[in-house]
Design an enzyme around this catalytic site. Structure first.
Site, short mmCIF file in Angstrom:
data_model
loop_
_atom_site.label_atom_id
_atom_site.label_comp_id
_atom_site.label_asym_id
_atom_site.label_seq_id
_atom_site.Cartn_x
_atom_site.Cartn_y
_atom_site.Cartn_z
N ASP A 164 0.87 -1.19 0.00
CA ASP A 164 0.00 0.00 0.00
C ASP A 164 0.90 1.23 0.00
OD1 ASP A 164 -3.27 0.25 0.91
OD2 ASP A 164 -2.07 2.09 0.83
N VAL A 213 3.88 3.36 -10.34
CA VAL A 213 5.24 3.82 -10.62
C VAL A 213 6.12 2.61 -10.97
CG1 VAL A 213 7.23 5.07 -9.68
CG2 VAL A 213 4.91 5.72 -8.98
N SER A 246 -15.35 -3.09 -10.76
CA SER A 246 -16.44 -2.49 -9.97
C SER A 246 -17.76 -2.65 -10.70
CB SER A 246 -16.17 -1.00 -9.76
OG SER A 246 -17.30 -0.37 -9.20
N SER A 285 -19.38 -0.25 -11.17
CA SER A 285 -19.36 0.96 -12.00
C SER A 285 -18.67 0.75 -13.34
CB SER A 285 -18.66 2.11 -11.25
OG SER A 285 -19.36 2.42 -10.09
N TYR A 315 -13.75 6.97 -13.22
CA TYR A 315 -13.75 5.74 -12.42
C TYR A 315 -14.39 4.57 -13.20
CZ TYR A 315 -14.43 2.65 -8.39
OH TYR A 315 -14.41 1.57 -7.53
N LYS A 325 -12.57 1.12 -14.72
CA LYS A 325 -12.96 -0.22 -14.29
C LYS A 325 -13.44 -1.08 -15.46
CE LYS A 325 -12.00 0.20 -9.90
NZ LYS A 325 -10.88 -0.56 -9.33
N VAL A 356 -19.42 -1.33 -1.00
CA VAL A 356 -18.93 -1.82 0.30
C VAL A 356 -18.56 -0.57 1.10
CG1 VAL A 356 -17.14 -3.18 1.45
CG2 VAL A 356 -17.98 -3.89 -0.81
N THR A 378 -16.37 1.11 2.65
CA THR A 378 -14.96 1.37 2.94
C THR A 378 -14.72 2.88 2.89
OG1 THR A 378 -14.39 1.29 0.63
CG2 THR A 378 -14.29 -0.81 1.83
P1 NAD Z 1 -9.91 1.73 0.29
O1 NAD Z 1 -9.70 3.15 -0.07
O2 NAD Z 1 -10.42 1.37 1.63
O3 NAD Z 1 -8.56 0.90 0.03
C1 NAD Z 1 -7.79 1.11 -1.12
C2 NAD Z 1 -6.33 1.11 -0.73
O4 NAD Z 1 -5.55 1.24 -1.93
C3 NAD Z 1 -5.96 2.29 0.18
O5 NAD Z 1 -5.34 1.81 1.37
C4 NAD Z 1 -5.00 3.12 -0.66
O6 NAD Z 1 -3.97 3.75 0.08
C5 NAD Z 1 -4.45 2.08 -1.63
N1 NAD Z 1 -3.95 2.67 -2.88
C6 NAD Z 1 -4.57 3.59 -3.66
N2 NAD Z 1 -3.80 3.90 -4.70
C7 NAD Z 1 -2.67 3.16 -4.59
C8 NAD Z 1 -1.50 3.05 -5.38
N3 NAD Z 1 -1.33 3.77 -6.51
N4 NAD Z 1 -0.53 2.19 -4.98
C9 NAD Z 1 -0.68 1.46 -3.85
N5 NAD Z 1 -1.76 1.54 -3.05
C10 NAD Z 1 -2.75 2.38 -3.42
O7 NAD Z 1 -10.87 1.17 -0.87
P2 NAD Z 1 -11.68 -0.21 -1.07
O8 NAD Z 1 -13.10 0.16 -1.12
O9 NAD Z 1 -11.21 -1.29 -0.17
O10 NAD Z 1 -11.26 -0.52 -2.58
C11 NAD Z 1 -10.50 -1.63 -3.00
C12 NAD Z 1 -10.81 -1.87 -4.47
O11 NAD Z 1 -12.18 -2.22 -4.62
C13 NAD Z 1 -10.57 -0.65 -5.36
O12 NAD Z 1 -9.99 -1.08 -6.59
C14 NAD Z 1 -11.97 -0.12 -5.59
O13 NAD Z 1 -12.08 0.61 -6.78
C15 NAD Z 1 -12.76 -1.41 -5.63
N6 NAD Z 1 -14.18 -1.26 -5.37
C16 NAD Z 1 -14.64 -0.78 -4.18
C17 NAD Z 1 -16.01 -0.64 -3.99
C18 NAD Z 1 -16.57 -0.10 -2.70
O14 NAD Z 1 -17.78 0.21 -2.65
N7 NAD Z 1 -15.82 0.01 -1.65
C19 NAD Z 1 -16.91 -1.01 -5.00
C20 NAD Z 1 -16.41 -1.49 -6.19
C21 NAD Z 1 -15.04 -1.62 -6.37
#
Ligand code: NAD
Length: 235
Positions: free
Chosen positions: A35, A60, A135, A137, A148, A152, A181, A183
């Site tokens: 992370d 990166v 997602s 989305s 976004y 996806k 979810v 989060t």
């Molecule tokens: P979150 O923000 O709780 O966790 C995402 C983590 O990714 C964070 O800790 C962040 O620091 C890290 N991160 C972001 N960019 C980064 C990078 N360039 N390099 C390394 N780490 C990086 O989010 P989440 O809801 O747990 O999301 C996880 C995945 O699920 C994401 O891909 C999100 O798009 C997808 N998603 C989430 C939902 C939702 O409703 N929560 C729905 C559909 C998809």
């Protein structure tokens, strides 16, 4: 090579990524937790055994190389890559300037491409699995998700490209499209109107939990899914 399997999970400091890391650990795997939020990753890692913490950015290229090298240095193998790191930025098309667009694409799409490519040598050796997180989305267009949702949808197609090309190496590639979810990522962009619309549109009429998504990801990385590749699974 040690017998215990190894998962590399990106965005593992919190949310779905952290739940996924925990599930792999419960199932006896070792986990490389990446992370870019180093303090949050440090906090999450403190409570866990059988992991290494990698504070790198998936968008990166040289940090991606270091991430894979560190994982192989510590564990000697990679059996599963979970491309979970993601960012959400919701806004109308006219207000989504190129910088906002690139910020979303860098992590959500470039990161998946870079990570998957860098992990190919160890994944060929283990005949392992990749799970890309897209997602709901990306499955349907909805307002405010120009960057976004498009990122996806691209991850879904990238999954299919990877699946057809990597099958000859025994590498399976699947995609999970989570519904909403609660989060940090979701709560930053889900207004009350968006929450209500999800409740109307989703058959189970509720948000999912991090653990429910982690269970699907772990299944796709497991031998139970040995004949499953190129699939887009809504969860
Ligand atoms: P979150 O923000 O709780 O966790 C995402 C983590 O990714 C964070 O800790 C962040 O620091 C890290 N991160 C972001 N960019 C980064 C990078 N360039 N390099 C390394 N780490 C990086 O989010 P989440 O809801 O747990 O999301 C996880 C995945 O699920 C994401 O891909 C999100 O798009 C997808 N998603 C989430 C939902 C939702 O409703 N929560 C729905 C559909 C998809």
């Amino acid at each position: 090579m040690s017998e215990r399997k190894v998962a590399l999970v990106t965005g593992a400091a919190r949310g779905i990524g952290l739940a996924t890391a925990r599930r792999f650990l419960e199932q006896g795997w070792r986990v490389a937790m990446d992370d870019r939020d180093a303090p949050e990753l440090e906090r999450a890692a403190e409570a866990l055994e059988g992991i290494i913490a990698l504070p790198y950015d998936v968008s990166v290229p040289d940090q991606v190389e270091r991430m894979v090298a560190d994982t192989l240095g510590a564990f000697g193998r990679i059996d599963a890559l979970v491309n979970n790191a993601g960012v959400a930025d919701f806004g109308p098309i006219e207000e989504t300037d190129f910088a906002r667009w690139r910020t979303v694409m860098e992590t959500n799409l470039d990161g998946v491409f870079l990570m998957s490519q860098a992990c190919l040598p160890p994944l060929k050796e283990s005949r392992g699995a990749i799970v890309n997180i897209a997602s709901i989305s990306g499955l349907r267009a909805s307002t405010l998700r120009v960057a976004y949702g498009t990122s996806k949808a691209a991850v879904m197609h990238l999954t299919r490209q990877q699946a057809v090309e990597l099958a000859e190496h025994g590498i399976r590639v699947n995609c999970v499209c989570p519904g909403p979810v609660r989060t940090k990522l979701a709560m930053a962009v889900h207004s009350q109107a968006i929450i209500d619309a999800y409740h109307d549109a989703i058959p189970l009429a509720r948000y999912g939990s991090e653990d429910e998504i982690a269970a699907v990801i772990a299944f796709l990385c497991s031998p139970d899914a040995s004949y499953v590749t190129g699939q887009i699974l809504s969860a």
